[in-house]
Write a protein that holds these residues in place. Structure first.
Motif, PDB file in Angstrom:
ATOM      1  N   GLN A 106      -5.301   9.425  -7.300  1.00  0.00           N
ATOM      2  CA  GLN A 106      -6.585  10.121  -7.204  1.00  0.00           C
ATOM      3  C   GLN A 106      -7.152  10.431  -8.585  1.00  0.00           C
ATOM      4  N   GLU A 107      -6.283  10.764  -9.538  1.00  0.00           N
ATOM      5  CA  GLU A 107      -6.748  11.019 -10.906  1.00  0.00           C
ATOM      6  C   GLU A 107      -7.290   9.743 -11.544  1.00  0.00           C
ATOM      7  N   ILE A 108      -6.637   8.623 -11.273  1.00  0.00           N
ATOM      8  CA  ILE A 108      -7.111   7.340 -11.795  1.00  0.00           C
ATOM      9  C   ILE A 108      -8.491   7.025 -11.246  1.00  0.00           C
ATOM     10  N   LEU A 109      -8.674   7.207  -9.946  1.00  0.00           N
ATOM     11  CA  LEU A 109      -9.976   6.931  -9.318  1.00  0.00           C
ATOM     12  C   LEU A 109     -11.055   7.872  -9.851  1.00  0.00           C
ATOM     13  N   GLN A 110     -10.672   9.127 -10.129  1.00  0.00           N
ATOM     14  CA  GLN A 110     -11.648  10.082 -10.654  1.00  0.00           C
ATOM     15  C   GLN A 110     -12.083   9.700 -12.064  1.00  0.00           C
ATOM     16  N   ALA A 158     -10.425  -0.187  -9.570  1.00  0.00           N
ATOM     17  CA  ALA A 158     -10.370   0.802 -10.648  1.00  0.00           C
ATOM     18  C   ALA A 158      -9.351   0.413 -11.713  1.00  0.00           C
ATOM     19  N   ASN A 159      -8.196  -0.088 -11.266  1.00  0.00           N
ATOM     20  CA  ASN A 159      -7.128  -0.458 -12.208  1.00  0.00           C
ATOM     21  C   ASN A 159      -6.165  -1.419 -11.518  1.00  0.00           C
ATOM     22  N   PRO A 160      -6.348  -2.733 -11.694  1.00  0.00           N
ATOM     23  CA  PRO A 160      -5.499  -3.733 -11.020  1.00  0.00           C
ATOM     24  C   PRO A 160      -4.016  -3.560 -11.306  1.00  0.00           C
ATOM     25  N   SER A 161      -3.653  -3.153 -12.526  1.00  0.00           N
ATOM     26  CA  SER A 161      -2.238  -3.010 -12.863  1.00  0.00           C
ATOM     27  C   SER A 161      -1.596  -1.881 -12.064  1.00  0.00           C
ATOM     28  N   VAL A 162      -2.354  -0.838 -11.745  1.00  0.00           N
ATOM     29  CA  VAL A 162      -1.844   0.259 -10.926  1.00  0.00           C
ATOM     30  C   VAL A 162      -1.651  -0.213  -9.490  1.00  0.00           C
ATOM     31  N   ALA A 163      -2.629  -0.947  -8.965  1.00  0.00           N
ATOM     32  CA  ALA A 163      -2.526  -1.465  -7.599  1.00  0.00           C
ATOM     33  C   ALA A 163      -1.323  -2.389  -7.457  1.00  0.00           C
ATOM     34  N   PHE A 164      -1.060  -3.171  -8.492  1.00  0.00           N
ATOM     35  CA  PHE A 164       0.044  -4.131  -8.452  1.00  0.00           C
ATOM     36  C   PHE A 164       1.397  -3.416  -8.394  1.00  0.00           C
ATOM     37  N   LYS A 165       1.475  -2.228  -9.026  1.00  0.00           N
ATOM     38  CA  LYS A 165       2.721  -1.459  -9.041  1.00  0.00           C
ATOM     39  C   LYS A 165       2.518  -0.105  -8.367  1.00  0.00           C
ATOM     40  N   LEU A 166       1.842  -0.115  -7.237  1.00  0.00           N
ATOM     41  CA  LEU A 166       1.459   1.127  -6.560  1.00  0.00           C
ATOM     42  C   LEU A 166       2.668   1.985  -6.182  1.00  0.00           C
ATOM     43  N   LYS A 167       3.791   1.363  -5.920  1.00  0.00           N
ATOM     44  CA  LYS A 167       4.985   2.105  -5.505  1.00  0.00           C
ATOM     45  C   LYS A 167       5.484   3.050  -6.596  1.00  0.00           C
ATOM     46  N   LYS A 168       5.008   2.884  -7.815  1.00  0.00           N
ATOM     47  CA  LYS A 168       5.435   3.749  -8.923  1.00  0.00           C
ATOM     48  C   LYS A 168       4.556   4.987  -9.062  1.00  0.00           C
ATOM     49  N   TYR A 169       3.488   5.076  -8.264  1.00  0.00           N
ATOM     50  CA  TYR A 169       2.516   6.160  -8.437  1.00  0.00           C
ATOM     51  C   TYR A 169       2.464   7.069  -7.214  1.00  0.00           C
ATOM     52  N   THR A 170       2.223   8.348  -7.482  1.00  0.00           N
ATOM     53  CA  THR A 170       2.037   9.313  -6.402  1.00  0.00           C
ATOM     54  C   THR A 170       0.571   9.336  -5.993  1.00  0.00           C
ATOM     55  N   LEU A 171       0.280   9.991  -4.864  1.00  0.00           N
ATOM     56  CA  LEU A 171      -1.096  10.116  -4.406  1.00  0.00           C
ATOM     57  C   LEU A 171      -1.942  10.849  -5.445  1.00  0.00           C
ATOM     58  N   GLY A 231       0.791  -1.231   0.000  1.00  0.00           N
ATOM     59  CA  GLY A 231       0.000   0.000   0.000  1.00  0.00           C
ATOM     60  C   GLY A 231       0.818   1.274   0.000  1.00  0.00           C
ATOM     61  N   LYS A 232       2.132   1.162  -0.182  1.00  0.00           N
ATOM     62  CA  LYS A 232       2.985   2.344  -0.149  1.00  0.00           C
ATOM     63  C   LYS A 232       3.091   2.999  -1.517  1.00  0.00           C
ATOM     64  N   LEU A 233       3.009   4.330  -1.541  1.00  0.00           N
ATOM     65  CA  LEU A 233       3.084   5.113  -2.771  1.00  0.00           C
ATOM     66  C   LEU A 233       4.500   5.621  -3.000  1.00  0.00           C
ATOM     67  N   SER A 234       4.753   6.117  -4.220  1.00  0.00           N
ATOM     68  CA  SER A 234       6.102   6.573  -4.557  1.00  0.00           C
ATOM     69  C   SER A 234       6.504   7.816  -3.770  1.00  0.00           C
ATOM     70  N   ASP A 235       5.521   8.623  -3.305  1.00  0.00           N
ATOM     71  CA  ASP A 235       5.843   9.821  -2.538  1.00  0.00           C
ATOM     72  C   ASP A 235       5.823   9.570  -1.036  1.00  0.00           C
ATOM     73  N   GLY A 236       5.834   8.293  -0.634  1.00  0.00           N
ATOM     74  CA  GLY A 236       5.965   7.940   0.772  1.00  0.00           C
ATOM     75  C   GLY A 236       4.676   7.689   1.515  1.00  0.00           C
ATOM     76  N   GLY A 237       3.543   8.095   0.968  1.00  0.00           N
ATOM     77  CA  GLY A 237       2.258   7.870   1.626  1.00  0.00           C
ATOM     78  C   GLY A 237       1.871   6.403   1.604  1.00  0.00           C
ATOM     79  N   ILE A 238       0.974   6.038   2.530  1.00  0.00           N
ATOM     80  CA  ILE A 238       0.494   4.662   2.617  1.00  0.00           C
ATOM     81  C   ILE A 238      -1.033   4.677   2.626  1.00  0.00           C
ATOM     82  N   VAL A 239      -1.635   3.739   1.906  1.00  0.00           N
ATOM     83  CA  VAL A 239      -3.098   3.631   1.886  1.00  0.00           C
ATOM     84  C   VAL A 239      -3.524   2.417   2.707  1.00  0.00           C
TER      85      VAL A 239
END
Length: 250
Positions: free
Chosen positions: A58-62, A41-54, A22-30
């Motif tokens: 949020q844009e993906i979910l929107q 919303a997007n399994p491939s994003v969840a699988f590589k969540l560490k590559k994405y910022t918050l 659940g850790k993001l590239s900018d250090g946040g955790i979900v």
């Protein structure tokens, strides 16, 4: 103890994705709940969540929320359109799974004018008549969604045959015949006669396909997708796939 950067829930062992998923590239955790939302919303994003910022997440979910809202709005319009047809058969009740797929199948400006239920190529579904084509839709539990369409300008004739209890509709296109079996007798006759009369009309008297200018154009949607790709939210393959779907509507 940290909080979830999306919903501010206090993070504990029981509600935190394991192995740092659940850790993001900018250090946040979900939290686990928000992680599931991202995965839906997007399994491939969840699988590589560490590559994405918050912000990217949020844009993906929107984008996903906008797609769902658009789909639900379109489905409500379609259901109202079907209700106003006053078909008087059971197709709308028994074909609910297929009707729910129509927002993704119909093009902008495409209008439904008749529906029957039956079987085709061993699939049980609905045959929809629009101002552009006939579409057989089968949403099976095992094989998923199957869609086959017959453009009106390719249909040379349409016939129906009645049996003891049920009927069949025959669609003649360029030397081929598509047979829809197990149709209610009254519905088969009304459907075939309606389509026959419709395709026999001069083109200018048929309902014209028009672009709905109240909604974003295809080019605007492609431009939005390209921006998401440039920001790293969509992969090249995801961008290409979505672009292809949009271009098919032109």
């Amino acid at each position: 103890m940290n909080n979830c950067v999306m919903c501010s829930t206090g993070l504990k062992f029981m509600n935190t994705p394991t192995f740092g998923a659940g850790k993001l590239s900018d250090g946040g955790i979900v939290c686990t709940s928000c992680y599931k939302k991202i995965n839906n919303a997007n399994p491939s994003v969840a699988f590589k969540l560490k590559k994405y910022t918050l912000q990217q997440v949020q844009e993906i979910l929107q984008v996903k929320a906008d797609e769902n809202n658009s789909k639900n709005s379109k489905l409500d319009e379609i259901k109202t359109e079907l209700k106003n047809l006053n078909l008087g058969n059971t197709s709308l009740f028994l074909g609910r799974k297929e009707i729910n797929e129509l927002p993704q199948i119909l093009a902008e400006g495409e209008k439904i004018n008749n529906v029957i239920q039956g079987t085709y190529n061993n699939g049980h579904g609905i045959l929809v008549s629009t101002n552009r084509r006939l579409i057989f839709i089968d949403k099976g539990l095992i094989y998923g969604l199957k869609v086959e369409d017959f453009p009106l300008d390719k249909i040379s004739s349409i016939q129906y045959e009645t049996g003891l209890l049920l009927a069949k509709v025959k669609i003649h296109t360029s030397g081929n015949i598509a047979v829809i079996d197990n149709v209610e007798k009254t519905s088969a006759r009304q459907f075939a006669e309606f389509v026959r009369n419709y395709i026999s009309q001069p083109k200018e008297q048929q309902t014209v396909f028009v672009q709905n200018n109240g909604e974003p154009s295809i080019l605007d949607q492609i431009e939005k997708l390209a921006k998401l790709k440039d920001n790293g939210i969509l992969s090249e393959d995801e961008f290409t796939e979505q672009k292809k779907k949009l271009l098919e509507k032109l």
